[in-house]
Design a protein around this motif. Structure first.
Motif, PDB file in Angstrom:
ATOM      1  N   ARG A   1      27.809  -7.175  -2.713  1.00  0.00           N
ATOM      2  CA  ARG A   1      29.058  -7.185  -2.112  1.00  0.00           C
ATOM      3  C   ARG A   1      29.793  -6.087  -2.924  1.00  0.00           C
ATOM      4  NH1 ARG A   1      34.103 -11.237  -2.806  1.00  0.00           N
ATOM      5  NH2 ARG A   1      34.289 -10.062  -4.842  1.00  0.00           N
ATOM      6  N   GLY A   2      30.385  -5.037  -2.024  1.00  0.00           N
ATOM      7  CA  GLY A   2      30.980  -3.929  -2.843  1.00  0.00           C
ATOM      8  C   GLY A   2      31.963  -4.182  -3.600  1.00  0.00           C
ATOM      9  N   SER A   3      32.165  -3.248  -4.999  1.00  0.00           N
ATOM     10  CA  SER A   3      33.139  -3.612  -5.878  1.00  0.00           C
ATOM     11  C   SER A   3      34.607  -3.157  -5.479  1.00  0.00           C
ATOM     12  CB  SER A   3      33.007  -3.109  -7.238  1.00  0.00           C
ATOM     13  OG  SER A   3      32.695  -1.608  -7.058  1.00  0.00           O
ATOM     14  N   VAL A   4      34.847  -2.466  -4.476  1.00  0.00           N
ATOM     15  CA  VAL A   4      35.825  -1.894  -3.974  1.00  0.00           C
ATOM     16  C   VAL A   4      36.436  -2.288  -2.676  1.00  0.00           C
ATOM     17  CG1 VAL A   4      37.121   0.272  -3.493  1.00  0.00           C
ATOM     18  CG2 VAL A   4      35.437   0.240  -5.241  1.00  0.00           C
ATOM     19  N   ASP A   5      35.436  -2.255  -1.706  1.00  0.00           N
ATOM     20  CA  ASP A   5      35.926  -2.712  -0.239  1.00  0.00           C
ATOM     21  C   ASP A   5      34.833  -3.001   0.529  1.00  0.00           C
ATOM     22  OD1 ASP A   5      34.965  -0.143   0.236  1.00  0.00           O
ATOM     23  OD2 ASP A   5      36.624   0.587   0.933  1.00  0.00           O
ATOM     24  N   GLY A   6      34.887  -3.071   1.828  1.00  0.00           N
ATOM     25  CA  GLY A   6      33.814  -3.381   2.663  1.00  0.00           C
ATOM     26  C   GLY A   6      33.186  -4.705   2.692  1.00  0.00           C
ATOM     27  N   GLU A   7      32.573  -5.199   3.677  1.00  0.00           N
ATOM     28  CA  GLU A   7      32.232  -6.687   3.884  1.00  0.00           C
ATOM     29  C   GLU A   7      31.006  -6.924   3.174  1.00  0.00           C
ATOM     30  OE1 GLU A   7      31.759  -6.912   8.039  1.00  0.00           O
ATOM     31  OE2 GLU A   7      33.811  -7.080   8.477  1.00  0.00           O
ATOM     32  N   PRO A   8      30.800  -8.212   2.698  1.00  0.00           N
ATOM     33  CA  PRO A   8      29.533  -8.542   2.065  1.00  0.00           C
ATOM     34  C   PRO A   8      28.223  -8.503   2.894  1.00  0.00           C
ATOM     35  CG  PRO A   8      31.205 -10.273   1.748  1.00  0.00           C
ATOM     36  CD  PRO A   8      31.796  -9.218   2.906  1.00  0.00           C
ATOM     37  N   HIS A   9      27.346  -8.158   2.325  1.00  0.00           N
ATOM     38  CA  HIS A   9      25.995  -8.114   3.074  1.00  0.00           C
ATOM     39  C   HIS A   9      25.103  -9.182   2.401  1.00  0.00           C
ATOM     40  CE1 HIS A   9      26.706  -3.516   3.836  1.00  0.00           C
ATOM     41  NE2 HIS A   9      27.596  -4.328   4.426  1.00  0.00           N
ATOM     42  N   LEU A  10      25.052 -10.198   2.896  1.00  0.00           N
ATOM     43  CA  LEU A  10      24.492 -11.459   2.381  1.00  0.00           C
ATOM     44  C   LEU A  10      23.330 -12.089   3.148  1.00  0.00           C
ATOM     45  CD1 LEU A  10      27.926 -13.394   0.929  1.00  0.00           C
ATOM     46  CD2 LEU A  10      26.055 -11.768  -0.298  1.00  0.00           C
ATOM     47  N   GLY A  11      23.069 -11.720   4.430  1.00  0.00           N
ATOM     48  CA  GLY A  11      22.106 -12.335   5.092  1.00  0.00           C
ATOM     49  C   GLY A  11      22.211 -13.547   5.736  1.00  0.00           C
ATOM     50  N   SER A  12      23.471 -14.101   5.556  1.00  0.00           N
ATOM     51  CA  SER A  12      23.840 -15.435   6.013  1.00  0.00           C
ATOM     52  C   SER A  12      24.321 -15.632   7.331  1.00  0.00           C
ATOM     53  CB  SER A  12      25.059 -15.965   4.976  1.00  0.00           C
ATOM     54  OG  SER A  12      25.939 -15.232   5.255  1.00  0.00           O
ATOM     55  N   HIS A  13      24.832 -16.665   7.732  1.00  0.00           N
ATOM     56  CA  HIS A  13      25.329 -16.748   9.180  1.00  0.00           C
ATOM     57  C   HIS A  13      26.671 -16.176   9.135  1.00  0.00           C
ATOM     58  CE1 HIS A  13      26.107 -18.416  13.320  1.00  0.00           C
ATOM     59  NE2 HIS A  13      27.441 -18.814  12.877  1.00  0.00           N
ATOM     60  N   ALA A  14      27.328 -16.244   8.423  1.00  0.00           N
ATOM     61  CA  ALA A  14      28.887 -15.622   8.136  1.00  0.00           C
ATOM     62  C   ALA A  14      28.829 -14.172   7.734  1.00  0.00           C
ATOM     63  CB  ALA A  14      29.608 -16.242   7.260  1.00  0.00           C
ATOM     64  N   TRP A  15      27.737 -13.887   7.020  1.00  0.00           N
ATOM     65  CA  TRP A  15      27.791 -12.253   6.654  1.00  0.00           C
ATOM     66  C   TRP A  15      26.271 -11.958   6.961  1.00  0.00           C
ATOM     67  CZ3 TRP A  15      32.231 -10.515   6.231  1.00  0.00           C
ATOM     68  CH2 TRP A  15      33.540 -11.259   5.608  1.00  0.00           C
ATOM     69  N   PRO A  16      25.731 -11.563   8.103  1.00  0.00           N
ATOM     70  CA  PRO A  16      24.377 -11.356   8.480  1.00  0.00           C
ATOM     71  C   PRO A  16      23.644 -10.138   8.000  1.00  0.00           C
ATOM     72  CG  PRO A  16      25.724 -11.113  10.455  1.00  0.00           C
ATOM     73  CD  PRO A  16      26.709 -11.642   9.515  1.00  0.00           C
ATOM     74  N   THR A  17      24.492  -9.074   7.743  1.00  0.00           N
ATOM     75  CA  THR A  17      23.917  -7.743   7.179  1.00  0.00           C
ATOM     76  C   THR A  17      23.300  -7.946   5.944  1.00  0.00           C
ATOM     77  OG1 THR A  17      25.666  -6.611   8.623  1.00  0.00           O
ATOM     78  CG2 THR A  17      24.569  -5.454   6.915  1.00  0.00           C
ATOM     79  N   GLN A  18      22.260  -7.138   5.686  1.00  0.00           N
ATOM     80  CA  GLN A  18      21.812  -7.033   4.519  1.00  0.00           C
ATOM     81  C   GLN A  18      21.606  -5.703   3.834  1.00  0.00           C
ATOM     82  OE1 GLN A  18      18.026  -9.498   5.209  1.00  0.00           O
ATOM     83  NE2 GLN A  18      19.081 -11.025   3.565  1.00  0.00           N
ATOM     84  N   ASN A  19      21.218  -5.492   2.700  1.00  0.00           N
ATOM     85  CA  ASN A  19      21.244  -4.352   1.844  1.00  0.00           C
ATOM     86  C   ASN A  19      19.573  -3.983   1.670  1.00  0.00           C
ATOM     87  OD1 ASN A  19      23.744  -3.625   1.888  1.00  0.00           O
ATOM     88  ND2 ASN A  19      23.875  -4.854  -0.339  1.00  0.00           N
ATOM     89  N   HIS A  20      19.348  -2.953   1.272  1.00  0.00           N
ATOM     90  CA  HIS A  20      17.930  -2.370   0.890  1.00  0.00           C
ATOM     91  C   HIS A  20      18.282  -1.760  -0.546  1.00  0.00           C
ATOM     92  CE1 HIS A  20      15.606  -2.330   4.848  1.00  0.00           C
ATOM     93  NE2 HIS A  20      15.951  -3.513   4.633  1.00  0.00           N
ATOM     94  N   VAL A  21      17.356  -1.753  -1.399  1.00  0.00           N
ATOM     95  CA  VAL A  21      17.530  -1.015  -2.708  1.00  0.00           C
ATOM     96  C   VAL A  21      16.414  -0.196  -2.926  1.00  0.00           C
ATOM     97  CG1 VAL A  21      17.491  -1.252  -5.138  1.00  0.00           C
ATOM     98  CG2 VAL A  21      19.041  -2.890  -3.789  1.00  0.00           C
TER      99      VAL A  21
END
Length: 97
Positions: A37-57
């Motif tokens: 989850r970003g420290s400033v704004d934006g939606e969490p990217h958690l790979g869950s039902h509520a927050w399905p998006t994920q990140n790559h590093v």
């Protein structure tokens, strides 16, 4: 030498890899399906039902001059689509094998 640590929305994956390749940077390591989850704004990217998006590093190690150019290109990429989320950190590399 410098390392660039890049955390980004999974939708950017091909774009980030192509950016590096276009600039002549061949080597990198990718971690997929990373939550955050970003420290400033934006939606969490958690790979869950509520927050399905994920990140790559992605982490890459490169020469100082190229590192500055890649960081500039990453800034432009982030500015073009702020809603996706992209963070990049430039770090010194003291030694490498």
């Amino acid at each position: 030498m410098k390392a660039i640590f890049i955390a980004y929305n999974q939708a950017y994956n091909q774009e980030i890899v192509e950016l590096l390749e276009k600039m002549g940077q061949r080597g990198y390591t990718v971690w997929q399906e990373v939550g955050g989850r970003g420290s400033v704004d934006g939606e969490p990217h958690l790979g869950s039902h509520a927050w399905p998006t994920q990140n790559h590093v992605l982490m890459t190690v490169l020469e100082d001059a190229l590192a500055a150019k890649v960081m500039d290109a990453l800034r432009r990429t982030d500015e073009e689509n702020k809603a996706l989320g992209l963070r990049a950190y430039l770090l010194p590399v003291e030694d490498a094998i």
